[in-house]
Design a protein around this motif. Structure first.
Motif, mmCIF file in Angstrom:
data_model
loop_
_atom_site.group_PDB
_atom_site.id
_atom_site.type_symbol
_atom_site.label_atom_id
_atom_site.label_comp_id
_atom_site.label_asym_id
_atom_site.label_seq_id
_atom_site.Cartn_x
_atom_site.Cartn_y
_atom_site.Cartn_z
ATOM 1 N N GLN A 63 -26.970 21.171 -20.034
ATOM 2 C CA GLN A 63 -27.533 22.472 -19.658
ATOM 3 C C GLN A 63 -26.743 23.034 -18.478
ATOM 4 N N LYS A 64 -26.346 24.299 -18.594
ATOM 5 C CA LYS A 64 -25.660 24.960 -17.476
ATOM 6 C C LYS A 64 -26.691 25.718 -16.663
ATOM 7 N N ARG A 65 -26.395 25.946 -15.401
ATOM 8 C CA ARG A 65 -27.324 26.673 -14.531
ATOM 9 C C ARG A 65 -27.472 28.129 -14.971
ATOM 10 N N HIS A 66 -28.713 28.627 -14.913
ATOM 11 C CA HIS A 66 -28.955 30.033 -15.219
ATOM 12 C C HIS A 66 -28.288 30.908 -14.168
ATOM 13 N N ARG A 67 -27.803 32.057 -14.590
ATOM 14 C CA ARG A 67 -27.149 33.006 -13.689
ATOM 15 C C ARG A 67 -28.085 34.173 -13.422
ATOM 16 N N ASP A 102 -28.782 33.003 -19.426
ATOM 17 C CA ASP A 102 -28.679 31.574 -19.736
ATOM 18 C C ASP A 102 -27.310 31.305 -20.373
ATOM 19 N N ASN A 153 -29.226 16.916 -16.923
ATOM 20 C CA ASN A 153 -28.782 18.192 -17.488
ATOM 21 C C ASN A 153 -28.594 18.100 -18.999
#
Length: 137
Positions: A15-19, A27, A93
């Protein structure tokens, strides 16, 4: 106890961090989630639960080429390579992304129903995959 086995036959994705920006939240993992969801759709049979579940996830990560020897011995591993995957991305993650996908598949109402979770990340020489087993309790 009923169980469901799911396999995603590709390199595990974290999972990448939300911007956040002035128009809202983005997302960056949404394309990954959509792709993984479509892979799992054919494997999901009628397995819905609103009860607690136990989940076991094994992330099988492809070894980097730097772990292998060169030349005619390129199929052999070097002597001093790590046995365990202790690099980034973090295991939590990986877990977040796959639990979000399972929630989107309507296997359960929310991932808060997971009362027991066991996860591992390990190197494999070939065939990277994510193996998920869900037990109804």
């Amino acid at each position: 106890m009923k169980k469901l086995n799911l396999i995603v036959e590709e390199q595990p994705v974290a999972q990448k961090r939300h911007r956040h920006h002035k128009f809202g939240v983005y997302d960056p993992s949404s394309k990954d989630k959509t792709r993984i969801k479509s892979m799992l759709l054919s494997q999901v049979r009628k397995f819905y639960t609103d009860k607690p579940v136990s989940v076991i996830i094994a992330f099988k990560i492809q070894r980097p080429k730097s772990h292998f020897r060169t030349g005619k011995y390129s199929h052999l591993l070097k002597k001093k390579i790590p046995l365990f995957h202790t690099k980034k991305p973090d295991i939590d993650n990986y877990i977040k992304l796959y639990l979000d996908v399972i929630t989107a598949l309507k296997i359960w109402d929310d991932d808060s129903q997971v009362i027991n979770l066991s996860a591992s990340k390990q190197y494999v020489n070939d065939n990277p995959a994510t193996e998920i087993t869900i037990y109804k309790i």
